[in-house]
Design an enzyme around this catalytic site. Structure first.
Site, PDB file in Angstrom:
ATOM      1  N   GLY A   1     -48.453  -3.205 -44.702  1.00  0.00           N
ATOM      2  CA  GLY A   1     -49.634  -3.915 -44.213  1.00  0.00           C
ATOM      3  C   GLY A   1     -49.251  -5.310 -43.766  1.00  0.00           C
ATOM      4  O   GLY A   1     -48.075  -5.677 -43.773  1.00  0.00           O
TER       5      GLY A   1
ATOM      6  N   SER B   1     -48.235  -8.719 -43.991  1.00  0.00           N
ATOM      7  CA  SER B   1     -47.728  -9.435 -45.164  1.00  0.00           C
ATOM      8  C   SER B   1     -46.469 -10.228 -44.852  1.00  0.00           C
ATOM      9  O   SER B   1     -45.375  -9.860 -45.280  1.00  0.00           O
ATOM     10  CB  SER B   1     -47.463  -8.438 -46.294  1.00  0.00           C
ATOM     11  OG  SER B   1     -46.747  -7.303 -45.812  1.00  0.00           O
TER      12      SER B   1
ATOM     13  N   ALA C   1     -43.832 -12.742 -45.632  1.00  0.00           N
ATOM     14  CA  ALA C   1     -43.336 -13.257 -46.912  1.00  0.00           C
ATOM     15  C   ALA C   1     -43.665 -14.738 -47.081  1.00  0.00           C
ATOM     16  O   ALA C   1     -44.020 -15.186 -48.174  1.00  0.00           O
ATOM     17  CB  ALA C   1     -41.822 -13.053 -46.994  1.00  0.00           C
TER      18      ALA C   1
ATOM     19  N   LYS D   1     -45.332  -0.996 -34.781  1.00  0.00           N
ATOM     20  CA  LYS D   1     -45.937  -2.291 -34.441  1.00  0.00           C
ATOM     21  C   LYS D   1     -44.867  -3.313 -34.084  1.00  0.00           C
ATOM     22  O   LYS D   1     -45.135  -4.255 -33.335  1.00  0.00           O
ATOM     23  CB  LYS D   1     -46.845  -2.782 -35.574  1.00  0.00           C
ATOM     24  CG  LYS D   1     -46.177  -2.988 -36.926  1.00  0.00           C
ATOM     25  CD  LYS D   1     -45.725  -4.403 -37.188  1.00  0.00           C
ATOM     26  CE  LYS D   1     -44.858  -4.463 -38.428  1.00  0.00           C
ATOM     27  NZ  LYS D   1     -44.295  -5.802 -38.686  1.00  0.00           N
TER      28      LYS D   1
ATOM     29  N   ASP E   1     -51.293  -4.865 -39.459  1.00  0.00           N
ATOM     30  CA  ASP E   1     -49.934  -5.382 -39.380  1.00  0.00           C
ATOM     31  C   ASP E   1     -49.574  -5.728 -37.935  1.00  0.00           C
ATOM     32  O   ASP E   1     -48.852  -6.708 -37.676  1.00  0.00           O
ATOM     33  CB  ASP E   1     -48.968  -4.337 -39.953  1.00  0.00           C
ATOM     34  CG  ASP E   1     -47.676  -4.962 -40.452  1.00  0.00           C
ATOM     35  OD1 ASP E   1     -47.511  -6.193 -40.348  1.00  0.00           O
ATOM     36  OD2 ASP E   1     -46.813  -4.213 -40.942  1.00  0.00           O
TER      37      ASP E   1
ATOM     38  N   THR F   1     -48.365  -9.482 -36.896  1.00  0.00           N
ATOM     39  CA  THR F   1     -47.025  -9.604 -36.332  1.00  0.00           C
ATOM     40  C   THR F   1     -47.059 -10.213 -34.933  1.00  0.00           C
ATOM     41  O   THR F   1     -46.257 -11.094 -34.610  1.00  0.00           O
ATOM     42  CB  THR F   1     -46.352  -8.212 -36.293  1.00  0.00           C
ATOM     43  OG1 THR F   1     -46.393  -7.669 -37.606  1.00  0.00           O
ATOM     44  CG2 THR F   1     -44.917  -8.306 -35.845  1.00  0.00           C
TER      45      THR F   1
ATOM     46  N   ARG G   1     -40.209 -12.186 -36.646  1.00  0.00           N
ATOM     47  CA  ARG G   1     -38.911 -12.215 -35.966  1.00  0.00           C
ATOM     48  C   ARG G   1     -38.923 -11.310 -34.741  1.00  0.00           C
ATOM     49  O   ARG G   1     -38.245 -11.580 -33.756  1.00  0.00           O
ATOM     50  CB  ARG G   1     -37.825 -11.800 -36.950  1.00  0.00           C
ATOM     51  CG  ARG G   1     -37.880 -12.656 -38.198  1.00  0.00           C
ATOM     52  CD  ARG G   1     -36.823 -12.329 -39.190  1.00  0.00           C
ATOM     53  NE  ARG G   1     -37.026 -11.075 -39.881  1.00  0.00           N
ATOM     54  CZ  ARG G   1     -37.792 -10.902 -40.966  1.00  0.00           C
ATOM     55  NH1 ARG G   1     -38.478 -11.924 -41.470  1.00  0.00           N
ATOM     56  NH2 ARG G   1     -37.875  -9.734 -41.551  1.00  0.00           N
ATOM     57  N   ASN G   2     -39.686 -10.249 -34.790  1.00  0.00           N
ATOM     58  CA  ASN G   2     -39.739  -9.342 -33.646  1.00  0.00           C
ATOM     59  C   ASN G   2     -40.442 -10.006 -32.466  1.00  0.00           C
ATOM     60  O   ASN G   2     -39.980  -9.941 -31.333  1.00  0.00           O
ATOM     61  CB  ASN G   2     -40.445  -8.054 -34.060  1.00  0.00           C
ATOM     62  CG  ASN G   2     -39.639  -7.319 -35.116  1.00  0.00           C
ATOM     63  OD1 ASN G   2     -38.575  -6.787 -34.832  1.00  0.00           O
ATOM     64  ND2 ASN G   2     -40.120  -7.329 -36.342  1.00  0.00           N
TER      65      ASN G   2
ATOM     66  N   GLU H   1     -36.377  -5.846 -37.107  1.00  0.00           N
ATOM     67  CA  GLU H   1     -36.406  -4.379 -37.249  1.00  0.00           C
ATOM     68  C   GLU H   1     -36.746  -3.700 -35.932  1.00  0.00           C
ATOM     69  O   GLU H   1     -36.369  -2.555 -35.694  1.00  0.00           O
ATOM     70  CB  GLU H   1     -37.483  -3.971 -38.273  1.00  0.00           C
ATOM     71  CG  GLU H   1     -37.237  -4.412 -39.699  1.00  0.00           C
ATOM     72  CD  GLU H   1     -36.515  -3.351 -40.521  1.00  0.00           C
ATOM     73  OE1 GLU H   1     -35.846  -2.485 -39.923  1.00  0.00           O
ATOM     74  OE2 GLU H   1     -36.626  -3.420 -41.754  1.00  0.00           O
TER      75      GLU H   1
END
Lengths: 331, 331
Positions: A136, A138, A140, A191, A244, A248, A255-256, A281
């Protein structure tokens, strides 16, 4: 509230944030990482300067390079490593997982080449262990600061999801349950592909109109492919899909998205990745997703353009124009 | 490409941006506004300093306080006024609409008290005219600068949607079609309620995790109510629902999000609204949406909290905590 022995495999940003969350709730947490520089630095400084410097660590936390030490007696084992490193992590730590431990999978991606979801990587090596994935919106960085976060514990086995929920649920970190593990993992992986495209729009200087349209089409593309891969359609419109995706695509923490932003500015992929401490990722997952879509004969126009840009076959600008130039039809 | 006579009723930010878009495409555009200060300033400065100062106006554009002059010979009449002002605009300009003109509705909201959608307000007074609504993620500020934008021309009458599409579709402003006018208008109205809640999260200093979760629940709430009001579920996951929700909740351009941000910081509604030149449609629409949900016995927990904060009955902080405290269940 019962207090448990919890082991975390991997001590990047997400493992660090969860160690703090669990430590604050009174659980005994130990972490295994093969990164000896991280083990040494945490022992010396009591902070994970490499991955999440702003996160205070619980005093009782042990971070070690010895998986046997970290996993001894653990009731829960959290797998907080990138998808492409998960197989190696299970090789290193799998034999030390106590037989009654619940596995909690945290990775978001598809394994390159094999196209396996993280739970499949874990279950192939640890087939007798019960498993739940916690997925979900999140980041960090926000969980470390106690910012409100809502995620889902996902498992076909409802009891496993409920146990993961009981461990992690708290006042600012809310955990719901979802029994569509396949759909949740597909959403979590896909995603990141759309986030790279959203970052390209940022890098090209586009605005919120473009992002709203792209993410809408992106979610439709995610759900089309994810349903073909065995997920339930509604899962993609829940926390582990849409939730998510939003967190994102709009975040400076992603980072994506940042990889996409660099590509949108015309920078080379190798150069962008060379500057990052952490893994994006979405880069390997984009290739895997395109292969999976081709095998399932599902149209994924955004993923196609992302892969073409990642491979250096076309500029982000041209990729975007090719997407926009598609014929105007009924939605 | 055929060039048309196009009239715009209302000359706020959106009317201004569309006058520029249409002018660039070679159409003859005139605009009617009852705001005499805007008429005078545009005549003198050739820019709409009050509402969209960065937007260059087409040289041939006529802006007038005389509806008869603006609407004479118009093949298309665009209604670019806030929902709560639409009834008065039809009163002023309705009799001047040529009988063969296509009406294009641009407002996003529900009329206070009557709960009518903008197309219903127009059709009640102009029942013989064909109509399409053009909705979707489209901040005027970005359209004025030629940033990529994708919207939908919505009408039960497919020919009406196709005509609106033919008028507005271009290289950077892409127009799709959608035959679920009711669903599209419900999405356009309800996203502004969720945007106020998203702004509250911003004002409270929350992050992208919270926003991802809130918008996911918000879209579910929008679609639940919107389906009860006659819309199709999938419309809420398209450009006019999800797409516009995203563009609104993440944008510094959104006035509704900004109202929420002020409330999240603990400021009073009257003070926030007093500083704004433009209308925040979500404020009256929130009350209307709550009444409509109560009449249809649909649960709308986010809308309830937004209305309570708008009424000054509770703080944004408490409203958010009440939302978060709901029992963790299956998603």
């Amino acid at each position: 509230v019962t207090q448990y022995a919890v082991a975390i495999v991997g001590f990047g940003a997400w493992g660090t944030a969860l160690s703090a969350l669990l430590g604050r709730a009174g659980h005994r947490v130990s972490a295994y990482t093969p990164e000896t520089d991280v083990v040494r630095a945490v022992a010396a400084e009591r902070v994970n300067r490499k991955y999440l410097p702003e996160c205070p660590l619980p005093p009782s936390l042990v971070v070690t390079g010895d998986p046997a030490q970290a996993l001894a007696g653990a009731r829960f084992v959290l797998w907080a490593v990138p998808t492409q490193a998960l197989g190696a992590a299970v090789d290193a730590a799998g034999t030390h997982v106590p037989s009654d431990a619940l596995l909690i999978s945290l990775a978001k991606g598809f394994e390159r080449g094999t196209h396996r979801r993280p739970s499949q990587v874990l279950q192939e090596r640890l087939p007798r262990h019960r498993l739940s994935a916690v997925l979900g919106p999140s980041h960090a960085e926000e969980v470390a600061l106690g910012r409100p976060t809502v995620v889902a514990a996902c498992a076909q086995d409802e009891a496993a999801a409920a146990e993961a929920q009981a461990l992690l649920h708290g006042e600012t970190f809310r955990v719901y349950r979802n029994d569509d593990l396949t759909g949740a993992e597909c959403g979590a992986a896909l995603k990141n592909v759309i986030a790279i495209a959203a970052g390209m729009a940022d890098g090209l200087g586009f605005g919120d109109n473009a992002k709203g349209a792209l993410m809408t089409r992106g979610l439709a593309e995610m759900s089309r492919l994810g349903v073909a891969l065995g997920g339930r359609r509604e899962t993609f419109f829940g926390l582990t899909g849409l939730g998510d995706l939003i967190a994102t695509c709009i975040s400076r923490h992603s980072r994506n998205r940042r990889v996409g932003e660099g590509l949108g500015r015309g920078r080379a992929l190798a150069e962008i990745l060379g500057e990052m401490t952490q893994v994006a990722e979405g880069v390997p997952t984009s290739e895997a997703a395109l292969e999976m879509a081709e095998a399932a004969t599902i149209a994924v126009p955004i993923t196609e353009q992302v892969v073409a840009v990642l491979r250096g076959e076309k500029s982000a600008d041209l990729a975007w124009r090719d997407l926009m130039a598609r014929d105007p039809r009924a939605e």
